[in-house]
Design a protein around this motif. Structure first.
Motif, PDB file in Angstrom:
ATOM      1  N   ARG A 453       0.832  -1.205   0.000  1.00 52.25           N
ATOM      2  CA  ARG A 453       0.000   0.000   0.000  1.00 52.25           C
ATOM      3  C   ARG A 453       0.871   1.262   0.000  1.00 52.25           C
ATOM      4  NH1 ARG A 453      -4.106   0.652   4.853  1.00 52.25           N
ATOM      5  NH2 ARG A 453      -2.145   0.859   6.004  1.00 52.25           N
ATOM      6  N   TYR A 454       1.950   1.233   0.785  1.00 54.36           N
ATOM      7  CA  TYR A 454       2.879   2.371   0.830  1.00 54.36           C
ATOM      8  C   TYR A 454       3.453   2.646  -0.554  1.00 54.36           C
ATOM      9  CZ  TYR A 454       7.471   4.560   1.639  1.00 54.36           C
ATOM     10  OH  TYR A 454       8.580   5.354   1.579  1.00 54.36           O
ATOM     11  N   VAL A 455       3.906   1.611  -1.254  1.00 54.63           N
ATOM     12  CA  VAL A 455       4.460   1.796  -2.601  1.00 54.63           C
ATOM     13  C   VAL A 455       3.382   2.317  -3.546  1.00 54.63           C
ATOM     14  CG1 VAL A 455       5.502   0.638  -4.588  1.00 54.63           C
ATOM     15  CG2 VAL A 455       6.242   0.043  -2.273  1.00 54.63           C
ATOM     16  N   SER A 456       2.184   1.760  -3.431  1.00 51.75           N
ATOM     17  CA  SER A 456       1.094   2.209  -4.294  1.00 51.75           C
ATOM     18  C   SER A 456       0.809   3.692  -4.109  1.00 51.75           C
ATOM     19  CB  SER A 456      -0.170   1.396  -3.995  1.00 51.75           C
ATOM     20  OG  SER A 456      -1.295   1.935  -4.665  1.00 51.75           O
ATOM     21  N   GLN A 457       0.745   4.139  -2.864  1.00 50.30           N
ATOM     22  CA  GLN A 457       0.391   5.524  -2.606  1.00 50.30           C
ATOM     23  C   GLN A 457       1.545   6.476  -2.889  1.00 50.30           C
ATOM     24  OE1 GLN A 457      -1.174   5.470   1.403  1.00 50.30           O
ATOM     25  NE2 GLN A 457      -3.129   4.615   0.745  1.00 50.30           N
ATOM     26  N   ALA A 458       2.778   6.016  -2.647  1.00 47.68           N
ATOM     27  CA  ALA A 458       3.934   6.900  -2.810  1.00 47.68           C
ATOM     28  C   ALA A 458       4.494   6.910  -4.225  1.00 47.68           C
ATOM     29  CB  ALA A 458       5.038   6.495  -1.830  1.00 47.68           C
ATOM     30  N   ALA A 459       4.272   5.831  -4.987  1.00 46.22           N
ATOM     31  CA  ALA A 459       4.914   5.735  -6.302  1.00 46.22           C
ATOM     32  C   ALA A 459       3.965   5.354  -7.425  1.00 46.22           C
ATOM     33  CB  ALA A 459       6.051   4.713  -6.250  1.00 46.22           C
ATOM     34  N   MET A 460       2.696   5.059  -7.118  1.00 46.85           N
ATOM     35  CA  MET A 460       1.763   4.621  -8.151  1.00 46.85           C
ATOM     36  C   MET A 460       0.475   5.427  -8.140  1.00 46.85           C
ATOM     37  SD  MET A 460       2.176   0.484  -7.644  1.00 46.85           S
ATOM     38  CE  MET A 460       0.968   0.112  -8.914  1.00 46.85           C
ATOM     39  N   GLY A 461       0.473   6.559  -7.445  1.00 46.17           N
ATOM     40  CA  GLY A 461      -0.734   7.383  -7.415  1.00 46.17           C
ATOM     41  C   GLY A 461      -1.898   6.723  -6.721  1.00 46.17           C
ATOM     42  N   GLY A 462      -1.616   5.781  -5.805  1.00 47.03           N
ATOM     43  CA  GLY A 462      -2.694   5.111  -5.084  1.00 47.03           C
ATOM     44  C   GLY A 462      -3.491   4.150  -5.929  1.00 47.03           C
ATOM     45  N   ARG A 463      -2.871   3.612  -6.954  1.00 46.20           N
ATOM     46  CA  ARG A 463      -3.597   2.765  -7.897  1.00 46.20           C
ATOM     47  C   ARG A 463      -4.188   1.510  -7.248  1.00 46.20           C
ATOM     48  NH1 ARG A 463      -1.862   0.843 -13.967  1.00 46.20           N
ATOM     49  NH2 ARG A 463      -3.537  -0.687 -14.242  1.00 46.20           N
ATOM     50  N   LEU A 464      -3.487   0.934  -6.287  1.00 49.27           N
ATOM     51  CA  LEU A 464      -3.929  -0.319  -5.681  1.00 49.27           C
ATOM     52  C   LEU A 464      -4.821  -0.045  -4.486  1.00 49.27           C
ATOM     53  CD1 LEU A 464      -0.555  -2.287  -5.772  1.00 49.27           C
ATOM     54  CD2 LEU A 464      -2.439  -2.397  -7.420  1.00 49.27           C
ATOM     55  N   SER A 465      -6.073  -0.452  -4.563  1.00 50.56           N
ATOM     56  CA  SER A 465      -6.973  -0.327  -3.425  1.00 50.56           C
ATOM     57  C   SER A 465      -6.656  -1.417  -2.415  1.00 50.56           C
ATOM     58  CB  SER A 465      -8.424  -0.476  -3.886  1.00 50.56           C
ATOM     59  OG  SER A 465      -8.673  -1.806  -4.327  1.00 50.56           O
ATOM     60  N   SER A 466      -7.216  -1.299  -1.235  1.00 52.42           N
ATOM     61  CA  SER A 466      -7.036  -2.349  -0.240  1.00 52.42           C
ATOM     62  C   SER A 466      -7.583  -3.674  -0.747  1.00 52.42           C
ATOM     63  CB  SER A 466      -7.714  -1.966   1.073  1.00 52.42           C
ATOM     64  OG  SER A 466      -7.052  -0.890   1.693  1.00 52.42           O
ATOM     65  N   ARG A 467      -8.688  -3.612  -1.477  1.00 52.97           N
ATOM     66  CA  ARG A 467      -9.234  -4.860  -2.030  1.00 52.97           C
ATOM     67  C   ARG A 467      -8.262  -5.468  -3.033  1.00 52.97           C
ATOM     68  NH1 ARG A 467     -15.388  -5.996  -4.214  1.00 52.97           N
ATOM     69  NH2 ARG A 467     -15.047  -8.183  -4.800  1.00 52.97           N
ATOM     70  N   ASP A 468      -7.659  -4.650  -3.892  1.00 56.82           N
ATOM     71  CA  ASP A 468      -6.645  -5.166  -4.820  1.00 56.82           C
ATOM     72  C   ASP A 468      -5.545  -5.898  -4.066  1.00 56.82           C
ATOM     73  OD1 ASP A 468      -7.760  -4.175  -7.217  1.00 56.82           O
ATOM     74  OD2 ASP A 468      -6.823  -2.216  -6.919  1.00 56.82           O
ATOM     75  N   LEU A 469      -5.034  -5.265  -3.026  1.00 55.89           N
ATOM     76  CA  LEU A 469      -3.921  -5.837  -2.281  1.00 55.89           C
ATOM     77  C   LEU A 469      -4.311  -7.156  -1.615  1.00 55.89           C
ATOM     78  CD1 LEU A 469      -2.633  -2.496  -0.781  1.00 55.89           C
ATOM     79  CD2 LEU A 469      -1.316  -3.968  -2.318  1.00 55.89           C
ATOM     80  N   VAL A 470      -5.493  -7.191  -1.002  1.00 63.50           N
ATOM     81  CA  VAL A 470      -5.937  -8.420  -0.358  1.00 63.50           C
ATOM     82  C   VAL A 470      -6.095  -9.543  -1.383  1.00 63.50           C
ATOM     83  CG1 VAL A 470      -7.854  -9.516   0.892  1.00 63.50           C
ATOM     84  CG2 VAL A 470      -6.998  -7.274   1.611  1.00 63.50           C
ATOM     85  N   GLU A 471      -6.651  -9.222  -2.535  1.00 62.02           N
ATOM     86  CA  GLU A 471      -6.799 -10.248  -3.571  1.00 62.02           C
ATOM     87  C   GLU A 471      -5.449 -10.720  -4.106  1.00 62.02           C
ATOM     88  OE1 GLU A 471      -9.448  -8.607  -6.480  1.00 62.02           O
ATOM     89  OE2 GLU A 471     -11.238  -9.014  -5.255  1.00 62.02           O
ATOM     90  N   MET A 472      -4.429  -9.857  -4.028  1.00 65.08           N
ATOM     91  CA  MET A 472      -3.089 -10.248  -4.476  1.00 65.08           C
ATOM     92  C   MET A 472      -2.432 -11.259  -3.545  1.00 65.08           C
ATOM     93  SD  MET A 472      -1.897  -6.485  -5.823  1.00 65.08           S
ATOM     94  CE  MET A 472      -0.225  -6.854  -6.343  1.00 65.08           C
ATOM     95  N   VAL A 473      -3.005 -11.481  -2.371  1.00 64.49           N
ATOM     96  CA  VAL A 473      -2.496 -12.518  -1.467  1.00 64.49           C
ATOM     97  C   VAL A 473      -3.552 -13.604  -1.227  1.00 64.49           C
ATOM     98  CG1 VAL A 473      -0.896 -10.935  -0.358  1.00 64.49           C
ATOM     99  CG2 VAL A 473      -3.156 -11.269   0.644  1.00 64.49           C
ATOM    100  N   THR A 474      -4.654 -13.555  -1.981  1.00 62.49           N
ATOM    101  CA  THR A 474      -5.690 -14.586  -1.838  1.00 62.49           C
ATOM    102  C   THR A 474      -6.097 -15.094  -3.223  1.00 62.49           C
ATOM    103  OG1 THR A 474      -7.381 -12.821  -1.657  1.00 62.49           O
ATOM    104  CG2 THR A 474      -6.525 -13.752   0.404  1.00 62.49           C
TER     105      THR A 474
END
Length: 595
Positions: A453-474
């Motif tokens: 999430r830190y990388v997404s917000q600091a370097a990707m314009g917040g592209r990854l939502s929390s749901r995206d991140l959770v699905e990336m580990v499930t």
């Protein structure tokens, strides 16, 4: 030309599985377990990787984004409130990228490495004329773990309640994370090792009456899938590299790394120590909600015990179409590649998990070209790292329907940049998130979620939502490594479940924010294997056989490690594993970061 050797745990000679490892002397100031009462105290503040307080500003980086689920599914109750302040610590002073270093390749692998007739001089010969470093994103990001802290949205988590019934049937009640959204409230009915029902109510299902009812007071989610790890190394603390590098063969060759891993090499073949090392790594994953892991050796003392092993058919009803290769594409000869491609085309190989293009320079990128020239870019290709890849390469990966595993914190620590997953997502590539290992990555998947999430917000314009991140580990992780039986709470799939306290926030935000210490319950194959002591103690006595107490960050928990069988050390308890490791080292705490 010698191939690139990875000293990162499990390795494969193209078509065969094999595992070796390495390790280090640990600092004496890591808190030692209180073993007088046979209770392992595994909570400590991680002081080996100081945190930069300036980077822990929740308002700038870690504030949970709004729910992206749409109306009526799971909107947050209120503005999140941070209940625990991050620990102040000085910034980490990390040098700039250093010139590549020639690697003194040694065959400590226990068998010769077959390089075939591959000319890999253009791929991994150390160079100093690599030109400007342009691959990846995240230059200047802090390499330090995001803090463990509790975030509330105006609700105190309800206290769990257990109504004991049958020991082989469980009903979990709470907010339930499903592939289509969040059931609030919902139920998960488990029969044996299978999810029998996932619905708002399962009361009409056969067997429901008389089942053990667990009012979790929490958020019920799939057990997480760690698609890139080297659990044999996870008894080690974080390693502080002497410099930053431009590709993986450089740090593997420096004397500081060889010294760091010496304790593993000196002890792995003694008294079945490899099994204890791997079990410790899997236990560190398990208490953080991970129920399936990649990178473990195919040993009888490991498979079918703790976390499921992605590569092992023993953990998936005999289905085994998976092969890892941590040594890299340079070890794959033309003949090997032809055999691999034939297996891919026939369906005998559906997930070839290859460490590829780990680095940020041109030689690292050219590993991709070599893989393509070997005719291995197919839907079965699972690229681990891919840090050196850019838009042209990801276009090819997307067209081939290959997959990508992203380990951002390890990349930032070693190379100062991480994979541009935005480019991968633009091409429709399935991306999974994983911590790599403790020496240069996150301590577990929960920690890596926050770093993602830190990388997404600091370097990707917040592209990854929390749901995206959770699905990336499930669910996306299950797709990436072709293990559809896990990663989603869907009827008929394996009953692998994690539960965290419900503080009223969006369910996906809550999972990303969850401290390791707050994991309330972990169910593996329908068996509660870890959880809060009071809840586990109220389960039927048959479900608590061979379980033992453990203290995580000062909180009493119960963990079930030992099996009834005495074969292959399957009856080892946590206390046994801990004692075995302490003969030659002090294992890194199960939960090194606390709120």
């Amino acid at each position: 030309m010698n191939p690139t050797l990875r000293w990162s745990g499990c390795l494969v000679m193209v078509a065969a599985l094999g595992c070796r490892g390495t390790a280090t002397n640990l600092d004496d100031d890591v808190p030692v377990a209180d073993r007088g009462a046979a209770v392992v105290d595994s909570g400590a503040t991680d002081v080996s990787m100081p945190r930069d307080a300036a980077d822990l500003d929740a308002a700038a980086v870690d504030a949970p984004p709004p729910s992206d689920l749409g109306p009526g599914l799971d909107a947050p109750s209120d503005v999140p409130v941070i209940l625990d302040s991050p620990i102040d610590a000085p910034a980490v002073d990390r040098p700039l990228v250093d010139a590549p270093i020639a690697m003194d390749v040694r065959s400590d692998l226990g068998f010769p490495v077959d390089t075939g007739a591959v000319d890999v001089g253009a791929v991994d010969a150390p160079r100093t004329d690599v030109g400007p470093v342009t691959a990846g994103i995240g230059e200047g990001l802090s390499p330090d773990a995001r803090p463990e802290r509790r975030v509330s949205c105006g609700m105190t988590p309800p206290t769990p309640r257990v109504t004991a019934g049958a020991a082989d049937r469980y009903v979990l009640r709470g907010r339930v994370v499903t592939p289509t959204g969040v059931l609030s409230p919902g139920e998960v009915f488990i029969t044996g090792g299978t999810l029998t029902c996932v619905a708002a109510s399962c009361a009409a299902r056969a067997g429901y009456a008389g089942a053990t009812i667990i009012e979790t007071g929490g958020i019920i989610a799939p057990g997480m899938i760690d698609t890139h790890n080297h659990p044999q190394y996870d008894f080690l603390p974080p390693w502080t590299p002497p410099r930053r590098f431009t590709r993986s063969d450089q740090w593997q060759g420096v004397p500081e790394y060889r010294a760091f891993t010496e304790v593993l090499r000196n002890n792995e073949s003694i008294n079945n120590n490899t099994c204890a090392m791997v079990k410790w790594g899997e236990l560190r994953a398990l208490i953080a909600g991970t129920t399936t892991i990649q990178g473990g050796p195919n040993l009888n003392c490991v498979t079918r015990t703790l976390a499921r092993n992605i590569e092992s058919g023993n953990d998936f009803e005999g289905v085994d179409h998976h092969r890892p290769n941590t040594l890299g594409i340079a070890t794959v000869s033309s003949a090997d590649a032809m055999a691999l491609r034939a297996d891919m085309d026939s369906g005998q190989l559906t997930a070839y998990m290859l460490h590829l293009s780990e680095g940020i320079d041109e030689p690292a990128r050219r590993e991709f070209d070599l893989m393509v020239s070997r005719n291995l870019l197919t839907p079965a290709m699972v690229i681990i790292h891919g840090t050196a890849l850019g838009a042209p390469e990801f276009a090819q990966v997307g067209a081939a329907r290959a997959k990508l595993i992203w380990s951002p914190r390890s990349n930032i620590i070693l190379y100062g940049r991480t994979t541009d997953v935005g480019l991968a997502l633009d091409r429709g590539i399935t991306v999974a998130l994983a911590p790599d290992w403790t020496p240069s990555g996150g301590p577990n998947l929960l920690s890596e979620l926050r770093y993602g999430r830190y990388v997404s917000q600091a370097a990707m314009g917040g592209r990854l939502s929390s749901r995206d991140l959770v699905e990336m580990v499930t669910s996306r992780a299950a797709t990436a490594v072709d293990r559809p039986q896990v990663g989603s709470l869907v009827e008929g799939r394996y009953a692998d479940v994690m539960v965290i306290p419900d503080r009223g926030c969006d369910a996906y935000d809550s999972l990303v924010d969850a401290p390791t210490a707050d994991v309330r319950l972990v169910v593996l194959g329908g068996r509660p294997v870890y959880g809060e002591a009071a809840m586990m103690g109220a389960l039927p006595s048959e479900a608590r056989a061979r379980c033992e107490p453990v203290t995580i960050c000062g909180q009493p928990k119960t963990i079930c490690v030992a099996l009834a069988s005495t074969a292959n050390s399957l009856n080892q308890s946590l206390a046994d594993i801990d004692a075995q490791l302490r003969v030659f080292t002090t294992p890194y705490p199960l939960a090194p970061l606390c709120p």
